[in-house]
Scaffold this motif. Structure first.
Motif, PDB file in Angstrom:
ATOM      1  N   GLU A 325       0.857  -1.318  -0.002  1.00  0.00           N
ATOM      2  CA  GLU A 325      -0.158  -0.008  -0.031  1.00  0.00           C
ATOM      3  C   GLU A 325       0.737   1.080   0.029  1.00  0.00           C
ATOM      4  O   GLU A 325       0.436   2.135  -0.551  1.00  0.00           O
ATOM      5  CB  GLU A 325      -0.851   0.095   1.239  1.00  0.00           C
ATOM      6  CG  GLU A 325      -2.039  -0.988   1.101  1.00  0.00           C
ATOM      7  CD  GLU A 325      -3.163  -0.701   0.274  1.00  0.00           C
ATOM      8  OE1 GLU A 325      -3.124   0.468  -0.403  1.00  0.00           O
ATOM      9  OE2 GLU A 325      -4.104  -1.364   0.145  1.00  0.00           O
ATOM     10  N   ARG A 326       2.026   1.380   0.882  1.00  0.00           N
ATOM     11  CA  ARG A 326       2.945   2.552   0.727  1.00  0.00           C
ATOM     12  C   ARG A 326       3.551   2.462  -0.528  1.00  0.00           C
ATOM     13  O   ARG A 326       3.857   3.749  -0.861  1.00  0.00           O
ATOM     14  CB  ARG A 326       3.708   2.337   2.079  1.00  0.00           C
ATOM     15  CG  ARG A 326       3.332   2.288   3.589  1.00  0.00           C
ATOM     16  CD  ARG A 326       3.024   3.618   3.876  1.00  0.00           C
ATOM     17  NE  ARG A 326       4.126   4.622   3.983  1.00  0.00           N
ATOM     18  CZ  ARG A 326       4.686   4.715   5.023  1.00  0.00           C
ATOM     19  NH1 ARG A 326       4.722   3.728   6.064  1.00  0.00           N
ATOM     20  NH2 ARG A 326       5.854   5.405   5.373  1.00  0.00           N
ATOM     21  N   ALA A 327       3.884   1.506  -0.984  1.00  0.00           N
ATOM     22  CA  ALA A 327       4.597   1.517  -2.417  1.00  0.00           C
ATOM     23  C   ALA A 327       3.546   2.098  -3.400  1.00  0.00           C
ATOM     24  O   ALA A 327       3.937   3.018  -4.330  1.00  0.00           O
ATOM     25  CB  ALA A 327       5.045   0.106  -2.811  1.00  0.00           C
ATOM     26  N   ALA A 328       2.367   1.565  -3.323  1.00  0.00           N
ATOM     27  CA  ALA A 328       1.334   2.275  -4.325  1.00  0.00           C
ATOM     28  C   ALA A 328       1.046   3.740  -4.099  1.00  0.00           C
ATOM     29  O   ALA A 328       0.946   4.393  -5.067  1.00  0.00           O
ATOM     30  CB  ALA A 328      -0.037   1.404  -3.925  1.00  0.00           C
ATOM     31  N   ASP A 329       1.119   4.402  -2.716  1.00  0.00           N
ATOM     32  CA  ASP A 329       0.876   5.782  -2.740  1.00  0.00           C
ATOM     33  C   ASP A 329       1.952   6.342  -3.554  1.00  0.00           C
ATOM     34  O   ASP A 329       1.870   7.356  -4.027  1.00  0.00           O
ATOM     35  CB  ASP A 329       1.223   5.769  -0.953  1.00  0.00           C
ATOM     36  CG  ASP A 329      -0.059   5.447  -0.026  1.00  0.00           C
ATOM     37  OD1 ASP A 329      -1.009   5.121  -0.742  1.00  0.00           O
ATOM     38  OD2 ASP A 329      -0.087   5.036   0.915  1.00  0.00           O
ATOM     39  N   ILE A 330       3.219   5.805  -3.144  1.00  0.00           N
ATOM     40  CA  ILE A 330       4.546   6.648  -3.790  1.00  0.00           C
ATOM     41  C   ILE A 330       4.325   6.519  -5.484  1.00  0.00           C
ATOM     42  O   ILE A 330       4.608   7.459  -6.016  1.00  0.00           O
ATOM     43  CB  ILE A 330       5.722   5.797  -3.368  1.00  0.00           C
ATOM     44  CG1 ILE A 330       6.121   6.358  -1.894  1.00  0.00           C
ATOM     45  CG2 ILE A 330       7.007   6.323  -4.057  1.00  0.00           C
ATOM     46  CD1 ILE A 330       7.221   5.564  -1.263  1.00  0.00           C
ATOM     47  N   ALA A 331       3.900   5.181  -5.926  1.00  0.00           N
ATOM     48  CA  ALA A 331       3.507   4.986  -7.267  1.00  0.00           C
ATOM     49  C   ALA A 331       2.586   6.300  -7.779  1.00  0.00           C
ATOM     50  O   ALA A 331       2.818   6.846  -9.062  1.00  0.00           O
ATOM     51  CB  ALA A 331       3.308   3.942  -7.614  1.00  0.00           C
ATOM     52  N   VAL A 332       1.524   6.245  -7.124  1.00  0.00           N
ATOM     53  CA  VAL A 332       0.428   7.442  -7.617  1.00  0.00           C
ATOM     54  C   VAL A 332       0.998   8.903  -7.545  1.00  0.00           C
ATOM     55  O   VAL A 332       0.893   9.592  -8.566  1.00  0.00           O
ATOM     56  CB  VAL A 332      -0.767   7.082  -6.562  1.00  0.00           C
ATOM     57  CG1 VAL A 332      -1.802   8.166  -6.848  1.00  0.00           C
ATOM     58  CG2 VAL A 332      -1.581   5.845  -6.801  1.00  0.00           C
ATOM     59  N   GLN A 333       1.847   8.997  -6.315  1.00  0.00           N
ATOM     60  CA  GLN A 333       2.467  10.410  -6.398  1.00  0.00           C
ATOM     61  C   GLN A 333       3.244  10.725  -7.519  1.00  0.00           C
ATOM     62  O   GLN A 333       3.539  11.770  -8.196  1.00  0.00           O
ATOM     63  CB  GLN A 333       2.965  10.660  -5.144  1.00  0.00           C
ATOM     64  CG  GLN A 333       2.099  10.384  -3.929  1.00  0.00           C
ATOM     65  CD  GLN A 333       2.852  10.390  -2.451  1.00  0.00           C
ATOM     66  OE1 GLN A 333       4.177  10.402  -2.371  1.00  0.00           O
ATOM     67  NE2 GLN A 333       2.039  10.410  -1.520  1.00  0.00           N
ATOM     68  N   GLU A 334       4.268   9.861  -7.718  1.00  0.00           N
ATOM     69  CA  GLU A 334       5.305   9.844  -9.028  1.00  0.00           C
ATOM     70  C   GLU A 334       4.713  10.010 -10.290  1.00  0.00           C
ATOM     71  O   GLU A 334       4.886  10.715 -11.257  1.00  0.00           O
ATOM     72  CB  GLU A 334       6.267   8.716  -8.908  1.00  0.00           C
ATOM     73  CG  GLU A 334       7.101   8.790  -7.648  1.00  0.00           C
ATOM     74  CD  GLU A 334       7.768   9.767  -7.611  1.00  0.00           C
ATOM     75  OE1 GLU A 334       8.270  10.245  -8.788  1.00  0.00           O
ATOM     76  OE2 GLU A 334       8.587  10.173  -6.599  1.00  0.00           O
ATOM     77  N   ILE A 335       3.389   9.035 -10.407  1.00  0.00           N
ATOM     78  CA  ILE A 335       2.809   9.378 -11.879  1.00  0.00           C
ATOM     79  C   ILE A 335       2.056  10.579 -12.120  1.00  0.00           C
ATOM     80  O   ILE A 335       2.116  11.276 -12.854  1.00  0.00           O
ATOM     81  CB  ILE A 335       1.756   8.017 -11.823  1.00  0.00           C
ATOM     82  CG1 ILE A 335       2.628   6.728 -12.080  1.00  0.00           C
ATOM     83  CG2 ILE A 335       1.049   8.185 -13.311  1.00  0.00           C
ATOM     84  CD1 ILE A 335       1.873   5.458 -11.966  1.00  0.00           C
ATOM     85  N   ALA A 336       1.690  11.242 -10.766  1.00  0.00           N
ATOM     86  CA  ALA A 336       0.973  12.377 -10.660  1.00  0.00           C
ATOM     87  C   ALA A 336       1.981  13.588 -10.995  1.00  0.00           C
ATOM     88  O   ALA A 336       1.725  14.496 -11.622  1.00  0.00           O
ATOM     89  CB  ALA A 336       0.156  12.810  -9.411  1.00  0.00           C
ATOM     90  N   ALA A 337       3.008  13.221 -10.691  1.00  0.00           N
ATOM     91  CA  ALA A 337       4.042  14.118 -10.867  1.00  0.00           C
ATOM     92  C   ALA A 337       4.718  14.411 -12.244  1.00  0.00           C
ATOM     93  O   ALA A 337       5.728  15.161 -12.403  1.00  0.00           O
ATOM     94  CB  ALA A 337       5.194  14.477  -9.634  1.00  0.00           C
TER      95      ALA A 337
END
Length: 588
Positions: A325-337
């Motif tokens: 879940e924490r890895a998914a949070d970072i992936a979502v943030q990076e893709i949004a950026a």
């Protein structure tokens, strides 16, 4: 040849790369992560091919099919004219296609050519039978197969087999007997035979050297002793010798279970006839990543060209699902950026963690490419996956070049380069497939077999591909693990762009991402609990972690919980975070 000239000029700007490129005689290049060794290797091959008179050629040897494909693409991009006697492929393909296929029969070893390469499932069954004939049901046999396989890969002497015990040797002989009774063989047997053919027949060595006067080896530290032996026979022994250009890095030796010995690279580089060049620039990783990773192995002198970089450890007390879940949070943030999804890599210690990550990411709507598979990776599986991607998506950004598909199809069908029917035939397959609604993966592969792919079963040179194809058919058919897969599912494996990639740590070497997410950094998992009392295995686990950390260009996030999980429904005992995190000064 403007591409080649430009590539040479780029090498000139790096003193160490230039020393390697211009080295005369045998050369061994020690290449840390991100040092441009594949570019150096491809440029040297392309340059040498321009000066070599035909019909002489070269042999470029890699460990994996993916690495071979990348090397072929790079050499072709440099504008090299197609010519005969050029081999760019894996070590196993070289042994089978260039040694056994042309010479085994005349050397009295033709029996190996009539056998089918055993699939992974067949090997497992035969090993169980071989072990069952020697050990009682109540005995613990968990380490028997790995011991036997390691001795086979290491070309163990009679004394070494005797030291392992008579029952270990008996299991090995039983395994060979059962294989032969079913007209099967395996890679270890084929490689051993290839060594014997070259070693015992001077004319074979002389013909190989005449055909391939220059031999290039990628990732030399990952060669098993048998394959190292072939290289030494051709390049360092006797009167006639081929010229060797090898690249490698003992700090990235992570395949000890296959029988590799990283010491072989050091021994080769110390040979009096060999020039050793050490590259010292990392063009991939930002400097902070280089610094943290280097502290794991006490490496000094590697320079980064990019400032900054993030390496961060994150505690997830609830276990692997929280890590995902924490890895998914970072992936979502990076893709949004603005980071492309395929520039994010998730690296997992075991398949269970990969399964959890794929499940969580899909629930969150993050597109993923899970690279775990019940079938092996060879030229035919890579081709089928990419063809499925082309059929499903065309050339809409999936990174698949149709001309590469035609070249691979021609190779698998063993057809000449000037045969226009090959191109037309493949286009017809694409057209016909695009009109089939919901075609299953099993039906698609069988249709390829019906229009010519079955040729791989008739040629010993494609025995590796035949074995992989059998594994694919088994996985896609009936009650196979992937029986529900459609053509679209198969295309997902061939289409990498726009999808977060999930790999195991053991399979991540050679990859690079903008952002790496490493799960399972717990004592007992990384390093593995079986490595804690074995200094050699512990050292290899440390190198694996080093390789994982150095996959990223700008950001590396490492997740730990303080306990490993094995997919059994219960967590392992609490053993704390991985010692590697302290060695990198990521936790106190």
């Amino acid at each position: 040849m403007r591409s080649l000239a430009a590539s040479i000029e780029e090498l000139r700007r790096n003193d160490r790369q230039w020393d390697a490129f211009t080295a005369t005689g045998h050369a061994v290049v020690m290449a840390p992560p991100g040092s441009g060794k594949t570019k150096l290797l491809a440029t040297r091959i392309a340059y040498d091919l321009e000066s070599l008179p035909e019909p002489q050629g070269i042999s470029g040897i890699t460990l994996t099919n993916a690495a071979a494909g990348e090397l072929r693409r790079r050499v072709a991009h440099l504008g090299v004219r197609p010519r005969a006697n050029v081999f760019l492929g894996t070590v196993h393909s070289f042994a089978i296609q260039r040694i056994l296929a042309p010479f085994a029969e005349v050397c009295g070893r033709g029996d190996v050519l009539g056998r089918q390469l055993a699939t992974r499932k067949q090997r497992g069954r035969i090993f169980r039978e071989a072990i069952g004939e020697v050990y009682a049901d109540w005995e613990d046999t968990r380490g028997i197969r790995s011991t036997v396989e390691r001795h086979r890969k290491m070309l163990a002497t009679e004394d070494e087999w005797a030291l392992a015990g008579p029952r270990i040797a008996k299991v090995s002989s039983n395994f060979d007997r059962i294989l032969a009774s079913e007209s099967l063989t395996d890679f270890d047997s084929l490689i051993t035979t290839a060594v014997e053919v070259v070693q015992d027949n001077k004319f074979v060595k002389d013909l190989l050297i005449a055909k391939y006067p220059r031999i290039y080896v990628d990732e030399y530290q990952d060669l098993a002793p048998a394959l190292d032996r072939i290289v030494r026979i051709l390049c360092l022994e006797g009167g006639k010798r081929a010229l060797l250009f090898a690249v490698g890095d003992h700090n990235q030796a992570i395949y000890g279970w296959t029988g590799t010995r990283p010491e072989l690279l050091h021994e080769l580089s110390a040979h009096p006839a060999v020039t050793r060049v050490e590259l010292n620039k990392n063009y991939r990783c930002a400097r902070n990543i280089i610094s943290r990773a280097s502290s794991l192995l006490s490496i000094e002198g590697v320079q980064g060209v990019s400032e900054g970089g993030i390496v961060q450890a994150l505690w997830c007390r609830a276990g692997v699902y929280e890590q995902a879940e924490r890895a998914a949070d970072i992936a979502v943030q990076e893709i949004a950026a603005g980071t492309s999804a395929h520039e994010i890599g998730v690296l997992c210690p075991i398949g269970y963690y990969s399964t959890v990550v794929a499940e969580v990411f899909r629930q969150r709507g993050i597109p993923v490419c899970d690279n775990s598979s019940p079938y092996g990776s060879s030229k035919v599986s890579i081709f089928i996956e990419k063809l499925a991607a082309w059929v499903t998506h065309g050339d809409s950004g999936q990174g698949v070049d149709f001309s590469d598909l035609v070249a691979d199809w021609r190779f698998l069908l063993r057809r000449e380069s000037g045969d226009i029917d090959i191109h037309v035939g493949l286009m017809k397959i694409v057209k016909d497939s695009s009109t089939v609604d919901g075609e299953s993966a099993f039906e698609f592969v069988n249709r390829l077999l019906s229009v010519g792919l079955s040729a791989i079963y008739k040629d010993p040179a494609t025995s590796e591909d035949a074995s992989t194809l059998d594994e694919m058919l088994e996985a896609f058919n009936g009650d196979g693990e992937l029986a529900e897969w459609t053509l679209s599912d198969l295309a997902h494996r061939g289409r990498r762009d726009g999808r977060v990639a999930i790999f195991t740590v053991a399979s991540c070497k050679g990859l690079e991402f903008d952002v790496s997410l490493i799960l399972g950094a717990d004592e007992g998992m990384m390093p593995h609990f079986l490595s804690l009392r074995d200094q050699e295995k512990l050292a290899e686990d440390r190198r694996k972690f080093y390789v994982a950390v150095t996959r990223s260009r700008t950001k590396t996030y490492v997740f730990f919980s303080g306990f490993p999980e094995w997919g059994s429904g219960r967590p392992g005992r609490s053993s704390g975070p991985s010692r590697f995190l302290r060695e990198m000064d990521l936790i106190e």
